[in-house]
Design an enzyme around this catalytic site. Structure first.
Site, PDB file in Angstrom:
ATOM      1  N   ASP A 119      43.972  33.955  26.141  1.00 58.79           N
ATOM      2  CA  ASP A 119      42.821  34.785  25.820  1.00 58.79           C
ATOM      3  C   ASP A 119      42.834  36.025  26.711  1.00 58.79           C
ATOM      4  OD1 ASP A 119      40.574  35.443  24.371  1.00 58.79           O
ATOM      5  OD2 ASP A 119      39.196  34.405  25.730  1.00 58.79           O
ATOM      6  N   TYR A 121      41.231  40.121  27.617  1.00 63.04           N
ATOM      7  CA  TYR A 121      39.958  40.675  28.099  1.00 63.04           C
ATOM      8  C   TYR A 121      40.074  42.182  27.930  1.00 63.04           C
ATOM      9  CZ  TYR A 121      36.169  40.947  31.698  1.00 63.04           C
ATOM     10  OH  TYR A 121      35.010  41.155  32.405  1.00 63.04           O
ATOM     11  N   HIS A 126      33.216  45.679  26.946  1.00 64.21           N
ATOM     12  CA  HIS A 126      32.857  44.328  27.375  1.00 64.21           C
ATOM     13  C   HIS A 126      33.115  44.146  28.877  1.00 64.21           C
ATOM     14  CE1 HIS A 126      32.399  39.986  27.489  1.00 64.21           C
ATOM     15  NE2 HIS A 126      33.628  39.859  27.935  1.00 64.21           N
ATOM     16  N   ARG A 135      29.165  42.303  39.121  1.00 65.55           N
ATOM     17  CA  ARG A 135      29.950  42.813  40.237  1.00 65.55           C
ATOM     18  C   ARG A 135      29.250  44.022  40.847  1.00 65.55           C
ATOM     19  NH1 ARG A 135      34.615  44.724  41.775  1.00 65.55           N
ATOM     20  NH2 ARG A 135      34.568  46.340  40.190  1.00 65.55           N
ATOM     21  N   GLU A 191      31.687  34.342  21.921  1.00 62.44           N
ATOM     22  CA  GLU A 191      32.426  35.578  22.160  1.00 62.44           C
ATOM     23  C   GLU A 191      33.081  35.976  20.850  1.00 62.44           C
ATOM     24  OE1 GLU A 191      34.959  35.271  25.662  1.00 62.44           O
ATOM     25  OE2 GLU A 191      33.230  35.698  26.954  1.00 62.44           O
ATOM     26  N   GLU A 193      35.661  37.591  18.852  1.00 61.54           N
ATOM     27  CA  GLU A 193      37.026  38.036  19.114  1.00 61.54           C
ATOM     28  C   GLU A 193      37.828  37.993  17.805  1.00 61.54           C
ATOM     29  OE1 GLU A 193      39.091  36.368  22.454  1.00 61.54           O
ATOM     30  OE2 GLU A 193      37.267  35.918  23.564  1.00 61.54           O
ATOM     31  N   ASP A 211      35.200  32.437  20.836  1.00 61.15           N
ATOM     32  CA  ASP A 211      35.515  31.785  22.111  1.00 61.15           C
ATOM     33  C   ASP A 211      34.209  31.291  22.724  1.00 61.15           C
ATOM     34  OD1 ASP A 211      36.638  30.993  24.502  1.00 61.15           O
ATOM     35  OD2 ASP A 211      36.713  33.016  25.332  1.00 61.15           O
ATOM     36  N   ARG A 215      28.250  29.813  30.043  1.00 57.71           N
ATOM     37  CA  ARG A 215      28.142  30.850  31.088  1.00 57.71           C
ATOM     38  C   ARG A 215      27.767  30.290  32.452  1.00 57.71           C
ATOM     39  NH1 ARG A 215      31.192  34.511  28.910  1.00 57.71           N
ATOM     40  NH2 ARG A 215      30.374  35.292  26.934  1.00 57.71           N
ATOM     41  N   GLN A 218      30.771  28.623  33.860  1.00 56.97           N
ATOM     42  CA  GLN A 218      31.751  29.672  34.192  1.00 56.97           C
ATOM     43  C   GLN A 218      31.421  30.345  35.527  1.00 56.97           C
ATOM     44  OE1 GLN A 218      32.001  32.628  31.090  1.00 56.97           O
ATOM     45  NE2 GLN A 218      33.604  33.815  32.105  1.00 56.97           N
ATOM     46  N   TYR A 222      34.548  29.850  38.208  1.00 56.98           N
ATOM     47  CA  TYR A 222      35.636  30.795  37.876  1.00 56.98           C
ATOM     48  C   TYR A 222      36.334  31.413  39.080  1.00 56.98           C
ATOM     49  CZ  TYR A 222      33.382  35.370  38.685  1.00 56.98           C
ATOM     50  OH  TYR A 222      32.829  36.483  39.246  1.00 56.98           O
ATOM     51  N   LYS A 231      35.394  27.289  29.058  1.00 58.64           N
ATOM     52  CA  LYS A 231      35.980  27.847  27.841  1.00 58.64           C
ATOM     53  C   LYS A 231      36.772  26.813  27.044  1.00 58.64           C
ATOM     54  CE  LYS A 231      35.161  32.282  28.839  1.00 58.64           C
ATOM     55  NZ  LYS A 231      34.637  33.272  27.910  1.00 58.64           N
ATOM     56  N   THR A 235      37.406  26.348  20.835  1.00 56.03           N
ATOM     57  CA  THR A 235      37.628  27.718  20.362  1.00 56.03           C
ATOM     58  C   THR A 235      37.767  27.625  18.856  1.00 56.03           C
ATOM     59  OG1 THR A 235      38.840  28.234  22.397  1.00 56.03           O
ATOM     60  CG2 THR A 235      39.126  29.748  20.540  1.00 56.03           C
ATOM     61  N   THR A 328      36.507  39.446  24.083  1.00 58.75           N
ATOM     62  CA  THR A 328      35.263  39.815  23.408  1.00 58.75           C
ATOM     63  C   THR A 328      35.311  41.268  22.960  1.00 58.75           C
ATOM     64  OG1 THR A 328      34.119  38.290  24.872  1.00 58.75           O
ATOM     65  CG2 THR A 328      32.750  39.857  23.655  1.00 58.75           C
ATOM     66  N   GLU A 342      25.762  39.793  26.812  1.00 59.75           N
ATOM     67  CA  GLU A 342      25.543  41.240  26.812  1.00 59.75           C
ATOM     68  C   GLU A 342      24.355  41.639  25.927  1.00 59.75           C
ATOM     69  OE1 GLU A 342      29.871  41.217  25.789  1.00 59.75           O
ATOM     70  OE2 GLU A 342      29.686  43.310  26.410  1.00 59.75           O
TER      71      GLU A 342
HETATM   72 CA    CA Z   1      37.106  35.248  25.658  1.00 62.36          CA
END
Ligand code: CA
Length: 393
Positions: A119, A121, A126, A135, A191, A193, A211, A215, A218, A222, A231, A235, A328, A342
């Site tokens: 997968d 990114y 996104h 962040r 997600e 995709e 996906d 959250r 995650q 992560y 994840k 899927t 995503t 989002e």
């Molecule tokens: Ca994904």
């Protein structure tokens, strides 16, 4: 036959295809299906029917892996043959139809045995949104993002064809980033995709991909190695693989890349595809679904060819049937974001559904449907849908 073009917008099939249908004669996606009492077999979708390739002696097997391995000349030859068989000007099957199955009488299966699943990114919007939330709002992208398509190896064993229930996963959740409890996920997300299957070391064709993401799991798990159990529970992909030949008329330039990609990641333009994407959410018992996202695949920063080049740039081989998720797909505006994370901005701006209910993340009983299509001159090349309903943990 030398001048016959399966992508010609003027072609018509003797099989009835309603206007603006996802599966006209210009599309001819491949999938694996069963009909009453028969083994899984390959078929081509046309309108609301499936042409049984096994019955016609055109292709055997319970997956498309063999065809994927044979390479572009074989793919073109099959597409040409099927297009002509379905063409209204060809009496061969038109006057004595056989091998035609109504989709109502068929069950769809995974189109291929997925060896490895990666997968990516690759949506700038996104990655920027997520970076802003978790962040540094002033500096949301890490420096490596514009140099390479970020990705991780996922779990191929839980890639499942559309329609499978989405069992709410359990996992470790932490409120304080110091301690955790094991409990049902409270922040279940989607997600939006696309995915592409690899065949003979190139891009064979595309599907829609959801996906599903936990959250809260995650967020705790992560660091420092990336997503893991948040994840890997499921899927979902759409059952019909739309070939790159069918998508060829819809190539468009990708967004400018700065810095210029290193030599091994350079690809010719146009590198992207103009694919409309939509997400619909329907709570249990609701009369109808609410549209929650509308966007386009053309905005993706890194293209499928670039992702594949990156994936193999260390010498690692790929196998036919390997699957890559785009990451995503989010556009620039709020209604074009490809995840609830989002769309509801990490729970701070819940979505209002047509039923009057609010959503920040998925509730049990919610059904999510993703759709995608390319708009041609008087016809569509569509993907159908990928759908799943959340069931309790
Ligand atoms: Ca994904």
């Amino acid at each position: 036959m030398a001048t016959y073009q399966p992508n010609d917008p003027a072609l018509r099939s003797w099989v009835p295809v309603p206007a603006a249908h996802d599966f006209p004669i210009q599309n001819l996606p491949l999938g694996i299906f069963t009909k009453a009492g028969k083994d899984p077999r390959p078929g081509v979708r046309i309108g609301d029917h499936i042409l049984d390739l096994a019955e016609l002696g055109l292709l055997e097997g319970d997956s498309l892996n063999g065809l994927m391995e044979r390479g572009p000349a074989a793919w073109s030859e099959l597409r040409l043959r099927v297009s002509w068989l379905l063409n209204e000007e060809n009496p061969e099957l038109r006057d004595r139809p056989r091998g035609l199955v109504s989709v109502k009488d068929a069950e769809m299966h995974m189109p291929a045995r997925v060896g490895d699943y990666v997968d990516f990114y690759s949506s700038l919007e996104h990655a920027t949104n997520v970076g802003r939330m978790f962040r540094d709002p002033a500096n949301p992208l890490l420096p490596n993002w514009r140099w390479l398509p970020i990705g991780y190896h996922g779990k191929s064993g839980t890639v499942t064809v559309s329609g499978a229930s989405v069992r709410r996963p359990k996992g470790q959740l932490s409120r304080d980033n110091q301690t955790a409890v094991f409990a049902p996920c409270r922040r279940l997300d989607i997600e939006l995709e696309t995915g592409f299957f690899i065949g003979a070391n190139r891009v064979f064709g595309m599907v829609l991909l959801n996906d599903w993401s936990a959250r809260d799991v995650q967020r705790w798990e992560y660091q420092p190695l990336g997503p893991f159990l948040s994840k890997s529970f499921l899927t979902s992909i759409s059952p019909w693989v739309v070939t790159m030949e069918a998508l060829e008329p819809f190539r468009v330039p990708g967004p400018p890349q700065d810095p210029k990609p290193l030599d091994h990641l350079r690809v010719p333009e146009p590198r992207n595809y103009d694919i409309h994407l939509e997400v619909w959410l329907k709570p249990a018992g609701a009369p109808r679904a609410t549209s929650i996202c509308s966007t386009n695949f053309r905005h993706m920063y890194w293209s499928m060819e670039q992702q594949l080049k990156h994936l193999t740039s260390n010498g690692a081989p790929v196998r036919s049937g390997d699957l890559c998720g785009s990451g995503t797909v989010s556009g620039a505006g709020p209604g074009s974001f490809g995840s609830l994370l989002e769309l509801a901005w990490n729970g701070t701006q819940p979505l209002m559904l047509e039923t009057g209910e609010e959503r920040s993340f998925l509730e049990d009983g919610d059904t999510v449907t993703m759709r995608g299509w390319c708009e041609g001159a008087g016809y569509r090349v569509g993907f159908g849908e990928v759908v799943g309903t959340v069931v309790p943990a």
